[in-house]
Write an enzyme that holds these catalytic residues in place. Structure first.
Site, mmCIF file in Angstrom:
data_model
loop_
_atom_site.group_PDB
_atom_site.id
_atom_site.type_symbol
_atom_site.label_atom_id
_atom_site.label_comp_id
_atom_site.label_asym_id
_atom_site.label_seq_id
_atom_site.Cartn_x
_atom_site.Cartn_y
_atom_site.Cartn_z
ATOM 1 N N LYS A 66 0.807 -1.230 0.000
ATOM 2 C CA LYS A 66 0.000 0.000 0.000
ATOM 3 C C LYS A 66 0.840 1.280 0.000
ATOM 4 O O LYS A 66 0.403 2.309 -0.508
ATOM 5 C CB LYS A 66 -0.956 0.012 1.197
ATOM 6 C CG LYS A 66 -2.079 -1.011 1.087
ATOM 7 C CD LYS A 66 -3.073 -0.853 2.220
ATOM 8 C CE LYS A 66 -4.222 -1.841 2.098
ATOM 9 N NZ LYS A 66 -5.256 -1.631 3.129
ATOM 10 N N ASP A 103 -10.222 2.827 2.068
ATOM 11 C CA ASP A 103 -10.396 2.162 3.363
ATOM 12 C C ASP A 103 -11.151 3.034 4.362
ATOM 13 O O ASP A 103 -12.130 2.612 4.969
ATOM 14 C CB ASP A 103 -9.040 1.762 3.947
ATOM 15 C CG ASP A 103 -8.431 0.557 3.252
ATOM 16 O OD1 ASP A 103 -9.194 -0.283 2.732
ATOM 17 O OD2 ASP A 103 -7.193 0.450 3.232
#
Length: 278
Positions: A66, A103
């Site tokens: 990420k 997220d």
């Protein structure tokens, strides 16, 4: 030409993203496929180059890529740039690749899906100060939540996130948070506590939890974590991590297709896979 999408990570075999996205694509009768790709850290740049050559339309990113994907992308969404992490990549019309992070916003959508949007002025406690906590905090502030405290074993890490937020946030130790727990209306558990293979089940004592509190956990496997189970026993309203998982995926899907898919379409499929009930 058939479009294709993927999720990359190491490991990747546990991911439910292919099941979720392929279900949406099947229901919408899209000529597309979504694949899991196992990519080792040392092969990330080479893998991304190959994916671009093969014309990938978009992909998700999970641990441990990420952050390391950032310098390989052509453009970053402002929220992803602020968070310093990307979980969704979109191929733009000019052929460049832009990174997003869904997220945090996925969590906010799941929370509001479960309990409504009328809690933005309530006192909110975030437990943990890792990457998930950081993303959720930025998204909460962006969506209008301003009364935030962050509790962590290392208080300086919580304070570091507080310093970056565009609101007055408070850093607490876990002991301080446990003592003050009854003063919080919403509690969000963002650590790995409760994961099937985690070493500890509860990040702090729930002795002082108010029965009117809303308690959320971002862990979705197991669906009912020890933290949520004990909170429910004390009368609190609980929000499982499945909603966050679905909505972060739905946001990614909408960035690729311009259609926000229905959570209910995949909820039963995922619940059946997890062996749980809503």
């Amino acid at each position: 030409m058939k479009k294709w999408y993927a999720v990359i990570g190491n490991p990747i075999e546990h991911s439910l993203s292919p099941l979720m996205h392929n279900t949406w694509m099947t229901v919408e009768e899209r000529d597309a496929a979504y694949l899991p790709l196992h990519v080792l850290p040392e092969n990330l740049e080479q893998a991304f180059t190959g994916m671009k050559v093969l014309g990938i339309s978009g992909f998700n990113i999970t641990i441990p890529h990420k952050e390391t994907i950032l310098p390989l992308l052509d453009e970053l969404d402002p929220l992803a740039k602020k968070m310093g992490a990307v979980n969704t990549v979109v191929r733009l019309e000019n052929g460049q690749y832009k990174g997003y992070n869904t997220d945090g916003l996925g969590f906010v959508k799941s929370l509001e899906d479960a309990v409504g949007t009328q809690h933005k002025n309530k006192r909110l406690l975030i437990i943990g100060a890792g990457g998930a906590s950081r993303g959720i905090c930025f998204a909460l502030v962006q969506e209008g939540y301003t009364n935030i405290a962050i509790a962590n074993r290392t208080v300086s890490k919580a304070q570091a996130i507080c310093n970056e937020l565009d609101t007055n946030a408070e850093a607490l130790s876990l002991d301080e948070a446990a003592t003050q727990l009854g003063e919080f209306d919403i509690i969000v558990q963002t650590t790995s506590a409760g994961l099937n293979h985690s070493e500890f089940a509860l990040p702090l004592s729930l002795e002082n939890l108010s029965k009117t509190a809303i308690v959320a956990d971002i862990v979705y496997n197991p669906l009912m974590t020890p933290f949520l189970a004990q909170s429910k026993e004390k009368g609190a309203t609980v929000v499982t991590g499945l909603g966050m998982f679905i909505h972060q995926g739905a946001l990614a899907y909408s960035y690729w297709t311009d259609v926000y898919p229905k959570a209910a379409v995949v909820e039963d499929v995922l619940l059946a896979n997890l062996g749980g009930n809503k």
